[in-house]
Motif scaffolding. Structure first.
Motif, PDB file in Angstrom:
ATOM      1  N   ALA A  67     -18.035  40.401 106.265  1.00  0.00           N
ATOM      2  CA  ALA A  67     -19.188  40.692 107.119  1.00  0.00           C
ATOM      3  C   ALA A  67     -19.758  39.430 107.742  1.00  0.00           C
ATOM      4  O   ALA A  67     -20.366  39.488 108.817  1.00  0.00           O
ATOM      5  CB  ALA A  67     -20.266  41.403 106.302  1.00  0.00           C
ATOM      6  N   THR A 317     -14.771  44.227 107.374  1.00  0.00           N
ATOM      7  CA  THR A 317     -15.304  44.850 106.166  1.00  0.00           C
ATOM      8  C   THR A 317     -16.778  44.522 105.983  1.00  0.00           C
ATOM      9  O   THR A 317     -17.343  43.670 106.672  1.00  0.00           O
ATOM     10  CB  THR A 317     -14.533  44.374 104.923  1.00  0.00           C
ATOM     11  N   THR A 318     -17.389  45.201 105.010  1.00  0.00           N
ATOM     12  CA  THR A 318     -18.801  44.975 104.705  1.00  0.00           C
ATOM     13  C   THR A 318     -18.991  43.893 103.649  1.00  0.00           C
ATOM     14  O   THR A 318     -20.110  43.476 103.374  1.00  0.00           O
ATOM     15  CB  THR A 318     -19.431  46.271 104.176  1.00  0.00           C
ATOM     16  N   THR A 439     -27.844  50.871 104.096  1.00  0.00           N
ATOM     17  CA  THR A 439     -26.689  51.050 104.981  1.00  0.00           C
ATOM     18  C   THR A 439     -25.447  51.552 104.253  1.00  0.00           C
ATOM     19  O   THR A 439     -24.501  52.029 104.892  1.00  0.00           O
ATOM     20  CB  THR A 439     -26.327  49.727 105.671  1.00  0.00           C
ATOM     21  N   HIS A 441     -23.495  49.503 102.839  1.00  0.00           N
ATOM     22  CA  HIS A 441     -22.513  48.428 102.965  1.00  0.00           C
ATOM     23  C   HIS A 441     -22.286  47.754 101.612  1.00  0.00           C
ATOM     24  O   HIS A 441     -23.219  47.229 101.002  1.00  0.00           O
ATOM     25  CB  HIS A 441     -22.983  47.397 103.986  1.00  0.00           C
ATOM     26  N   ARG A 443     -21.285  44.859  99.414  1.00  0.00           N
ATOM     27  CA  ARG A 443     -21.297  43.413  99.630  1.00  0.00           C
ATOM     28  C   ARG A 443     -20.396  42.641  98.676  1.00  0.00           C
ATOM     29  O   ARG A 443     -19.975  41.526  98.986  1.00  0.00           O
ATOM     30  CB  ARG A 443     -22.735  42.884  99.497  1.00  0.00           C
ATOM     31  N   THR A 599     -16.124  48.604 108.509  1.00  0.00           N
ATOM     32  CA  THR A 599     -16.972  48.937 109.654  1.00  0.00           C
ATOM     33  C   THR A 599     -16.165  49.168 110.925  1.00  0.00           C
ATOM     34  O   THR A 599     -16.538  49.989 111.759  1.00  0.00           O
ATOM     35  CB  THR A 599     -17.990  47.816 109.917  1.00  0.00           C
TER      36      THR A 599
END
Length: 774
Positions: A67, A317-318, A439, A441, A443, A599
């Motif tokens: 990200a 990617t996140t 979100t 997402h 991490r 994403t």
């Protein structure tokens, strides 16, 4: 007078030789031209078409991008290649390549006439004739040939033709970029980007002059001038490049002398599927991409499937590169110390069936037998080598050389495959996932302690009993259905759910840890903080297991959950992935957001092929979610999570010696829940701040592999320290913006949360309860 005709005849004879000379000269040129023409028509082998020259085909690795814009890894078969543009190349790298490989590169049109003539006259002893453009042509479009001189001449002609075509098709900048992108720098370093990352751990634009000179020197023969295998030889070659750069006025003599004295300092890291950052996540992602490419809707314009190993996809990617690094560091730092204690408790004199506890020798043998038959070695010998069962069994008894994992680095040893299975069972496993609840997402994703040796992913694959981390779901259901408050009180006495009330054949009468009951009235906040089983049993009896089970399903848990009372104490098996997604709903005001890992996906030209669409649903009111969060804040204020605070047992010798990073001294609001299952087989900690939810599980491969006592075996000792160390690292990195604020309170909150307004009598003493769930 008679001699004059002789002179005339002599002149005529000499003129005949002149004609022959010019005839041969122009005939040779015509013949060479004919050969070139025939070669260009493909008579001596296929030549690239205009379309192929426009789009030269090379195998490109799929790049996994974090990200924050860093490369996490790549998927490739043989070619680990990710192209860069000319603007991403440092100027001194281009100059180094030109200086040593093709000094007149920017002056010729693909063929260097002077270099060619020199090579012919001196038979190549004073340098070859190939230009950079010819070398690119050879790399891209021509095949290796034998030492047959005719074949070599034809090969050279084809290179010349292609080189001229390339010069017409591309700019000089594009050609040298293509060459550096396609060149194999050895050690799976295909192209300058991979080479920069593998040899120096940096992007091409960050290379120093001496590093660029090393790569330019490797262009002559990357295998021979390998800085890994032949550092001294490579350094001498690098210094030749630096001398050429000075000769061409690219650097000064003083710079040359200074740089030539520098040693080659590598930061060598192979870009392997099994090594590097986020290995478990990358393997999950490989499965995700295989599913995505198998979908008929995701096809190339010509209808072919995308190949994740060859087509140069970019997967955004996140995962945050920094947070992933902190997560892996936290896992390594704590698990190394925890493992040392586990080894200490499982020496042969302390445990004859180590690493198993509570099993008979027959049960141990059965467990080992089952593990042997599930091993990759068994599968390969049975399926690939077609060995009989007796042959396979015998092979597991023969000693063999192998490299095994240890927390002090890999070790070369000799042992039987059966002994290696037992050796690896000694190691405790872990899974950790961190997600932004608003979100979805993800991490950070750590599926184990070392992917190379432990490939089972404990984030997405490994479902284990959840223990007390399940209890907030019961409390949330009671708050939702019965409008209960954290300040409501229930008696701490053994509670039994009647037989057949919820499908349970017998009365269900769970016990508190150690069989202790205070008989006092406890608030829900106190009961969850101390993980009091009797209160949880009372609550699920009030609301029923079906609503609790349905709530958990709505929170994204895919595992089967039987709606029986015992689920209240965490008997169902969940994955870390499921638990983090579910807990994220509490931090996100009651809205479930399915975890997101990818994403966007682009092809090699930057065309967007996939963009994620968040999957969300309202599960509970923001009031219920916030109230449950406030309940879980009590866990870190006065319960098993209180050791996160700086004032908890400062003189605790165990935490000073065994637990990494203690004391933690967090002062900000933290909601969380520890979990410990029967016999300390599983240790959990779920921790939340407003913009980050993180789950950690620790345990053995088998449930019989565990600590003997609760001191080391509870979630607060096994899992919580990983969360704490990780969060300390995240908070130290101010750029991440991890929240230290309060959780957002709903505007129309009607549930009483301030228990100081409600008189409380008979408050239990600190330490009355130890957390252990059945």
């Amino acid at each position: 007078m008679e001699k004059k005709p002789a002179k005339k005849d002599k002149k005529r004879g000499f003129g005949k030789y002149i004609k022959w000379f010019w005839g041969l000269f122009f005939g040779g040129i015509a013949l060479a031209g004919l050969f070139f023409l025939l070669a260009s028509w493909g008579l001596f082998g296929t030549m690239p078409t205009f379309e192929v020259l426009e789009n030269p085909q090379t195998n490109l690795a799929t790049e996994i991008i974090s990200a924050d814009g860093k490369t996490l890894g790549k998927f490739y078969l043989n070619d680990n290649r990710t192209p860069v543009s000319y603007d991403e190349l440092p100027d001194h790298l281009v100059k180094a390549v030109v200086a040593v490989e093709d000094e007149r590169y920017f002056k010729h049109s693909g063929i260097d006439a002077r270099g060619t003539l020199r090579a012919i006259v001196f038979l190549g002893k004073k340098g070859g004739a190939s230009t950079l453009t010819q070398q690119l042509a050879k790399q891209l479009f021509t095949e290796k040939v034998s030492n047959n001189i005719v074949a070599r001449v034809i090969q050279k002609m084809k290179e010349w033709i292609i080189a001229v075509r390339l010069e017409r098709q591309y700019t000089k900048e594009e050609i040298i970029t293509m060459y550096l992108n396609i060149y194999d720098f050895d050690n799976m370093a295909d192209g300058i980007r991979s080479a920069s990352r593998i040899y120096f751990g940096k992007e091409p634009g960050d290379l120093k002059i001496e590093e660029s000179a090393m790569f330019a020197g490797m262009l002559q023969n990357s295998s021979y001038y390998s800085p890994v295998r032949r550092p001294e030889l490579t350094q001498r070659r690098r210094n030749v490049v630096l001398r050429q750069m000075e000769k061409n006025d690219f650097i000064t003599e003083q710079e040359k002398d200074s740089l030539q004295n520098l040693p080659i300092k590598l930061n060598f890291n192979r870009e392997s599927h099994r090594e590097g950052l986020a290995t478990y996540f990358r393997m999950y992602l490989q499965g995700f991409l295989k599913d995505w490419t198998s979908d008929p809707e995701n096809r190339k314009p010509n209808g072919d499937k995308y190949n994740i190993f060859l087509d140069g996809l970019k997967v955004y990617t996140t995962i945050d590169y920094r947070m992933q690094k902190y997560a892996e560091e936290a896992v390594s730092e704590h698990m190394k110390k925890l493992q040392a204690e586990f080894f200490h408790q499982n020496t042969p004199d302390r445990n004859k069936t180590a690493p198993f506890l509570g099993l008979t020798q027959e049960e141990v043998d059965a467990t080992m037998e089952s593990s042997m038959k599930r091993s990759e070695r068994w599968r390969k010998m049975r399926d690939d080598l077609d060995k009989s069962e007796n042959e396979i069994r015998e092979s597991f008894k023969k000693k063999t050389e192998m490299t095994v994992f240890s927390w002090d680095g890999e070790k070369d040893t000799i042992m039987t495959p059966m002994d290696s299975i037992r050796y690896y069972k000694f190691f405790l496993r872990t899974g950790m996932m961190s997600m932004e609840p608003q979100t979805g997402h993800v991490r950070a994703w750590v599926g184990g302690i070392n992917y190379k040796h432990f490939q089972y992913d404990q984030v997405k694959q490994g479902a284990r009993q959840s223990g007390s981390t399940f209890k907030p779901f019961v409390y949330a259901t009671a708050i939702d259905q019965l409008r209960m408050s954290p300040c409501d009180r229930l008696p701490d006495v053994q509670h039994c759910v009647e037989a057949n009330k919820y499908g349970n054949a017998k009365p269900w009468c769970p016990k508190n840890a150690g069989g202790k009951y205070t008989g006092r009235m406890l608030t829900l906040k106190e009961a969850l903080a101390k993980s009091v089983n009797s209160i949880t049993a009372t609550l699920i009896d009030k609301v029923g297991p079906v609503p609790v089970s349905q709530l958990v399903k709505n929170l994204g848990v895919e595992s089967d959950i039987s709606p029986v009372p015992s689920i209240a104490l965490g008997t169902p098996d969940f994955t870390v992935y499921e638990m983090v997604g579910a807990y994220g709903t509490f931090a996100n005001q009651g809205v479930y957001v399915k975890p997101v890992m990818v994403t966007r996906i682009e092809d090699k030209n930057g065309t967007v092929l996939f963009e994620s669409v968040p999957e969300t649903r309202d599960v509970m009111s923001d009031e219920v979610a916030y109230t449950t969060v406030k309940l879980m804040e009590g866990v870190t204020q006065s319960g098993s999570g209180a050791r996160l605070r700086g004032n908890w047992a400062v003189n605790n010798t165990f935490y000073k010696e065994i637990v990494t990073g203690y004391p933690y001294e967090f002062t900000n609001p933290i909601a969380g829940k520890t979990g410990t299952t029967q016999n300390q087989s599983d240790g959990w900690f779920m921790g939340m701040v407003p913009n980050l939810v993180t789950g950690v599980w620790v345990g053995g491969e088998d449930r019989a592999i565990h600590f003997r006592g609760i001191k080391y075996g509870q979630g607060a000792s096994m899992a919580l320290p990983i969360w704490a160390v990780y969060m300390k690292k995240c908070y130290a990195d101010k750029e991440l913006g991890i929240s230290k604020e309060d959780f957002r309170e709903p505007e129309d909150l009607s549930i009483e949360l301030d228990c100081s307004k409600v008189p409380i009598s008979g408050e239990p003493e600190e330490g009355d309860f130890e957390e252990i769930d059945f």
